[in-house]
Design an enzyme around this catalytic site. Structure first.
Site, PDB file in Angstrom:
ATOM      1  N   SER A   1      -0.163 -12.527   9.268  1.00 25.84           N
ATOM      2  CA  SER A   1      -0.092 -13.230  10.559  1.00 25.84           C
ATOM      3  C   SER A   1       0.736 -12.442  11.584  1.00 25.84           C
ATOM      4  CB  SER A   1       0.532 -14.607  10.349  1.00 25.84           C
ATOM      5  OG  SER A   1      -0.271 -15.315   9.445  1.00 25.84           O
TER       6      SER A   1
ATOM      7  N   GLU B   1       9.710  -4.402  -0.669  1.00 29.40           N
ATOM      8  CA  GLU B   1       9.816  -5.567   0.203  1.00 29.40           C
ATOM      9  C   GLU B   1      10.942  -6.494  -0.267  1.00 29.40           C
ATOM     10  OE1 GLU B   1       5.936  -5.851  -0.687  1.00 29.40           O
ATOM     11  OE2 GLU B   1       5.181  -4.890   1.134  1.00 29.40           O
TER      12      GLU B   1
ATOM     13  N   THR C   1       0.865  -1.184   0.000  1.00 30.13           N
ATOM     14  CA  THR C   1       0.000   0.000   0.000  1.00 30.13           C
ATOM     15  C   THR C   1       0.893   1.222   0.000  1.00 30.13           C
ATOM     16  OG1 THR C   1      -1.884  -0.994   1.112  1.00 30.13           O
ATOM     17  CG2 THR C   1      -1.626   1.377   1.340  1.00 30.13           C
TER      18      THR C   1
END
EC number: 2.3.1.35
Lengths: 437, 437
Positions: free
Chosen positions: B437, B304, B218
């Site tokens: 998670s 990332e 995002t």
């Protein structure tokens, strides 16, 4: 550079060996029944650095009606250009051979690459001339289709390939072992050979279809039958088969310079010629489509580093184009695919991909579910735009399975499309990071 | 599920710790000069599972002229819908605050999510009411822009966020530390906060611009200035800045439900209003565009798992659309990006991406080169469609550097486009496999 790569990549590779890659040997066919009148073989010609098989020839003494679909990439490899011209020149008839070499793509190799490809075809035709049926002897048209896969920008080693052709043709046959050697010879990053065959029972006779494929960065495949199919019908059957198989899978969305799928019919099983109006047309078309679909699914199962086989089922689309773009956008999303590898029920990423696919979407009518491979109850994640309370334990059970179906109902129409894709694992990176070295 | 993920992912994660991730702390700004009249702060409201900062408020007692660009995703998050309405309702004036929360995207949360977003804005406006300039006191229009990032499909924890707002507003300030706390609070998978500021010297005064951004799944960001810019000019400056910054970067090609970039001008530095015809317009526009571009590049550097910063420079295109589609197709190709991670001079994959981009391509006019970051000689890989003999040692030297420019000359026209992207590493997979998670 190898050493540099080794330091960057090898450590992970070693870890991967104790990782959770499923056993894929179960997808290797142990036996098969193959179409009459096709001889095949695969050998190591020495083009690949290692001693792996890298050259195969499929040969039919009887001339075949044939068709092929080629990559739409603007940089069309030499074998693609040559094969397309052969098919156009022959009007889709008079094809005797398919030659596939792996290890060198013969792409972006200019006029020299074209000459090389033609030389490989010519050598094949000279070496097989004597084996052709008398019916075929007189035709001197090119009769060989070529496919190549491997590194781009390198010319093929002609001497090695010509020697390899001679060796290959010395020991042609139609046994399962012969077909398997050919299936092995077309592999590059593949971890297992993809070979399938099946029979179609007609009123008065049985037709057999067989084929092999390889993935994933470059997609090659061929399927053949001993049914007597007319040239136009060969074309329409191939189009139908491809739309429902190789054009419905995704590994990483890249389209190579060499992608080629060919279909050959030699009529060796006899019977009257099959046209699109024949009673035999639909059964044979559907059998070939099913074979192509199974071969395409094997390519997905063997996607580089794939640990999951995911069916993306889009329903309720406003148009067939919408259904297709949603299915392919989800299938290509790196975020969706890494979440599958992580076994994370991150349906938000699936929805996100639906949202940027460009399709007409009604957020309040969209539903997403996981359909477990074991036939147990569907897990609803989003119903008409409303997130459901997910039982994470249940989600974990479903995602832990090797196969999964993601069901997306757009609630906006009646069109649907199913694609097949895989997850995005460390091994995808490892395999593609050091492929060329 | 965490345990399951741990077993799949952690082993690689540990290996990564001894891997080759470059030190990115050098990109963290150590000081800055910030625009007059803006107060800012960031805190931990407890929305994130860990104790990390997850809420920031930017506040201007003087009303701001403002504009924002929002994601085109069909599933627009609640804060996107609410902020768009606020800007439309105010005609791009009267904005006092930007509130960003991380950890919860408030996307696909239906009407309830919209109510939550409005409640967060209302709480901010009540808490800041007394601090507004007298000029602003009477206006009761909504004056808060909202951004959220995090997991999709979860409603925000209103109580925690409201408490967090009170805490944040108690300690507002304009020091570098205050700005840095805010830049930290908008991060999710980011490994470092992205904060920049700069000054623009005019004839009679100095204007200051500053901004922060976060990536990558995002994309959020804001930049502000104390220059007195007219509403129309705010719009046109933002459009110009975005085209040349955040719309020219690629991490994985996904477009989120929450992507938002806002631009606010409060005029606190005085001077006459700047319109598109003012002498100050271009200098201030270019300064803001440069700031936006630097913020966007930081997002790429922090993509990332990114270990490489790659500039994709497309020239000689037949149209501006062709240049853009080629640049973005290369920037998004998983095969190209894994090759960069592998430090493999696999220019064939770059060419392959050019070929399937859909742009008009002339294979015999296309050239590809690597331009080293250290200013040393360019390495030509393909010249007018002819592969060059690559000095692999030299290629390895260039690819071993943390930065690289890929130059593609399509030789078909005069249009060009530059994008910025990163490589595709194991950590991209690790980070995104277990994000939720």
């Amino acid at each position: 550079m190898r050493n540099k790569l080794f330091s960057r990549v090898a450590a992970y590779g070693r870890v991967r060996l104790v990782g959770t890659m499923p056993d894929k040997t179960k997808f290797i066919s142990q036996k098969g029944t193959y179409p009459k009148g096709f001889l095949i073989n695969g050998v190591s010609s020495g083009v690949k650095a290692n001693a792996k098989k890298d050259l195969m020839v499929l040969f039919s003494p009887t001339p075949c009606n044939a068709a092929a679909v080629f990559t739409k990439n603007a940089f069309q490899a030499a074998p693609v250009q040559v094969s397309r011209n052969v098919l156009q020149g022959n009007g889709g008839t008079g094809i005797h051979a398919v030659v596939v070499n792996s290890g060198c793509a013969n792409a972006v190799t200019g006029e020299g690459g074209i000459r090389d490809a033609k030389a490989i075809a010519k050598a094949t035709e000279e070496l097989t001339q004597l084996h052709k049926d008398s019916s075929a002897k007189k035709d001197n048209l090119p009769s060989t289709l070529l496919m190549s896969t491997g590194v781009i920008g390198q010319r093929p080693k002609l001497d090695k390939i010509k020697q390899g052709l001679a060796i290959t043709l010395k020991d042609m046959g139609s046994s399962h072992q012969h077909w398997m050697r050919a299936a092995e010879a077309i592999c590059t990053t593949d971890t297992f050979p993809k070979l399938l065959s099946k029979q179609v029972k007609m009123a008065d006779r049985v037709y057999t279809v067989a084929g092999a494929s390889k993935g994933a960065a470059t997609l090659l495949g061929f399927f053949v039958t001993d049914a007597p199919i007319a040239p136009d019908a060969v074309q329409s059957i191939l189009r139908h088969a491809i739309t429902n198989s190789f054009n419905s899978i995704s590994i990483d969305g890249d389209t190579s310079t060499n992608d080629t799928i060919a279909f050959l019919a030699n009529g060796a099983a006899g019977g009257s010629e099959i046209t699109s109006s024949s009673a035999e047309y639909e059964p044979i078309r559907d059998a070939i489509t099913e074979l192509a679909q199974d071969l395409a699914k094997l390519v997905v199962r063997d996607g580089e580093g794939a640990t999951k086989f995911v069916t993306v089922q889009v329903r309720g689309a406003k148009s067939v184009q919408d259904a297709a773009i949603v299915a392919s956008t989800i299938s290509n999303s790196a975020l969706v695919k890494t979440a599958f590898f992580g076994e994370d029920a991150n349906w938000g990423r699936i929805l996100c991909a639906v949202g940027y696919s460009g399709a007409t979407v009604n957020p309040n009518a969209t539903s997403v579910s996981f359909v477990p491979a074991d036939g147990s109850e569907t897990l609803k994640l989003l119903v008409n735009g409303e997130p459901q309370n997910i039982d994470e334990t249940r989600a974990s059970e479903i995602l832990a399975q090797e196969e999964l179906t993601v069901d997306i109902d757009l609630g906006s129409g009646s069109f649907e499309k199913t694609n097949w894709t895989c997850d995005f694992s460390y091994d995808y990176v490892r395999i593609n990071a050091d492929y060329r070295s």
